[in-house]
Design an enzyme around this catalytic site. Structure first.
Site, PDB file in Angstrom:
ATOM      1  N   ASP A 137       0.897  -1.141   0.156  1.00  0.00           N
ATOM      2  CA  ASP A 137       0.007  -0.004  -0.085  1.00  0.00           C
ATOM      3  C   ASP A 137       0.885   1.341  -0.048  1.00  0.00           C
ATOM      4  OD1 ASP A 137      -1.918   1.759   0.329  1.00  0.00           O
ATOM      5  OD2 ASP A 137      -2.735   1.150   2.171  1.00  0.00           O
ATOM      6  N   ASP A 183      -3.405   2.546  -5.867  1.00  0.00           N
ATOM      7  CA  ASP A 183      -2.139   2.625  -4.971  1.00  0.00           C
ATOM      8  C   ASP A 183      -2.045   1.409  -4.107  1.00  0.00           C
ATOM      9  OD1 ASP A 183      -4.505   3.072  -3.564  1.00  0.00           O
ATOM     10  OD2 ASP A 183      -3.758   4.545  -2.210  1.00  0.00           O
ATOM     11  N   GLU A 184      -2.692   0.201  -4.198  1.00  0.00           N
ATOM     12  CA  GLU A 184      -2.675  -0.844  -3.608  1.00  0.00           C
ATOM     13  C   GLU A 184      -2.308  -1.778  -4.569  1.00  0.00           C
ATOM     14  OE1 GLU A 184      -5.476  -1.244  -0.538  1.00  0.00           O
ATOM     15  OE2 GLU A 184      -6.199   0.472  -0.742  1.00  0.00           O
TER      16      GLU A 184
END
Length: 412
Positions: free
Chosen positions: A9, A105-106
């Site tokens: 993350d 974003d992960e």
């Protein structure tokens, strides 16, 4: 042998990318936001100094500035975020080809088959990936290491920023079970509220709850959440580019001005129903349940859902269900700032069998005609653009009869 799953993350992703161009702001409170002059002016991401003032993602700019008057606001550059997302995933690709993005974003990584190439120590490899991203891209990530995807995600959330957390079969009861039940993947506000009414406030209490009782309370999702809490989730990490059916499909809108009249609400709902229906058909899915979230000007939300008479993926049926929910749960004339429609309990189109009673014998034919019409609209839009055809409620209107009782303003 257990799998080795990472959840990586990126910390404060939007803000971290912006600060690459503004290193002088790293030690002062800063946030990326929407347009501060519009009703879309909300906080999209914030840095660590801003977090210490209590600034939260999704709150309005004025709320954030009440907490932190000196907050520096930065405009969003979504193209840049997509570019850096690709760069981060390219780093992951050096260590495994099993990478499943979860938003911009992960990502989940399955390193079971490649771990031996990098020394065989799961935590050491996670640290190596973190260091590589930091040194090459100037961004930090937090990594959860576990034997399944759900616990790996809990691990990446457990300690931030720039940290590695290992959740194993030996320690998950100690780390995971004391956490709030709302931290568990797919436990939304509605599910957390229901669980709270039965004394379930932690993941451990969820794990100890009777599975059959959970299914009665929450349907199929209840059994799934019980398995998650007990470490029994086994889904595979899908390689990048692999299609995975969505769990839900939704669309929301914050309106330029508050909606008050029924025809205004109807046009807003019509637009959202059309967007959700298009996405459902794109995925080849139908929804068995529709959820409506309504936000008033004071940012108070109410959330209601109901099963559909039959699984549906047409704007007409979603619109009618949504308006029925709103009319039953919202005071007529009360202003509405935003509405979100979310289709849940999705099933493939081919499995959407319809059970009919004696008075519904014509329903399948009507549904088929509506589906055919809306698929024709999909084809026209695909060829000529989104604005080439629209539902009647969204078309410009002229002449008299535009008042609150004008039935021409209502779709379908």
């Amino acid at each position: 042998m257990d799998r080795v799953i990472y959840h990586c993350d990126c910390n404060s992703f939007y803000c971290s990318v912006e600060l690459l161009s503004h290193p002088e702001l790293r030690r002062v409170p800063a946030a990326v936001c929407g347009d501060p002059e519009s009703r879309h002016g909300i906080i999209l991401a914030k840095n660590e100094p801003a977090k210490r003032f209590g600034v939260r993602t999704a709150e309005t700019i004025w709320q954030a500035r009440q907490k932190c008057p000196d907050l520096v606001l930065l405009p969003a550059h979504h193209g840049l975020y997509r570019e850096y997302s690709k760069k981060v995933n390219a780093v992951y690709d050096r260590f495994t080809d099993l990478i499943e993005p979860f938003g911009i974003d992960e990502s989940w990584l399955d390193v079971t088959g490649s771990l031996h190439l990098f020394g065989g120590d799961p935590k050491a490899l996670a640290d190596r990936i973190r260091n590589t991203v930091r040194e090459e891209l100037g961004l930090t990530i937090s990594v959860g290491v576990s034997f399944n995807k759900v616990f790996a995600k809990l691990g990446s959330d457990y300690k931030k920023p720039d940290a590695t957390t290992v959740i194993s079969r030996e320690n998950f009861r100690h780390i995971v079970w004391p956490l709030p039940v709302s931290d568990l993947l797919f436990v939304g506000r509605a599910a957390a509220k229901v669980l709270g009414q039965y004394g379930v406030t932690t993941i451990g209490e969820l794990a100890a709850f009777d599975k059959k009782a959970l299914i009665e309370l929450l349907g199929k999702q209840g059994g799934q959440l019980w398995e998650y809490a007990n470490g029994l989730e086994h889904s595979a990490v899908a390689p990048a580019g692999t299609y995975t059916p969505p769990k839900s499909v939704g669309s929301g809108e914050t309106f330029p001005r508050n909606l008050i009249r029924r025809d205004e609400v109807g046009r807003g709902v019509s637009m959202l129903a059309d967007q959700v229906a298009v996405r459902l058909r794109k995925h080849g899915m139908k929804a068995a349940t529709l959820q409506v979230t309504i936000r008033d000007p004071k940012f108070k939300d109410i959330c209601r859902q109901r099963p559909l008479a039959a699984p549906a993926n047409t704007a007409r049926e979603l619109y009618r269900a949504a308006m029925d929910i709103i009319e039953r749960s919202w005071k007529s004339g009360a202003p509405i700032r935003a509405i979100t429609l979310t289709a849940h309990n999705l099933i493939p189109e081919g499995e959407a069998a319809v059970q009919l009673d004696l008075f519904q014998s014509a329903a399948p034919q009507r549904r088929e005609r509506v589906e055919k019409l809306e698929r024709t609209m999909d084809a026209i839009r695909s060829k000529y653009g989104r604005e080439a055809v629209t539902v009647a409620a969204l078309a410009p209107r002229e002449g008299p009869g535009d008042g609150p009782e004008d039935e021409r303003s209502l779709p379908f």
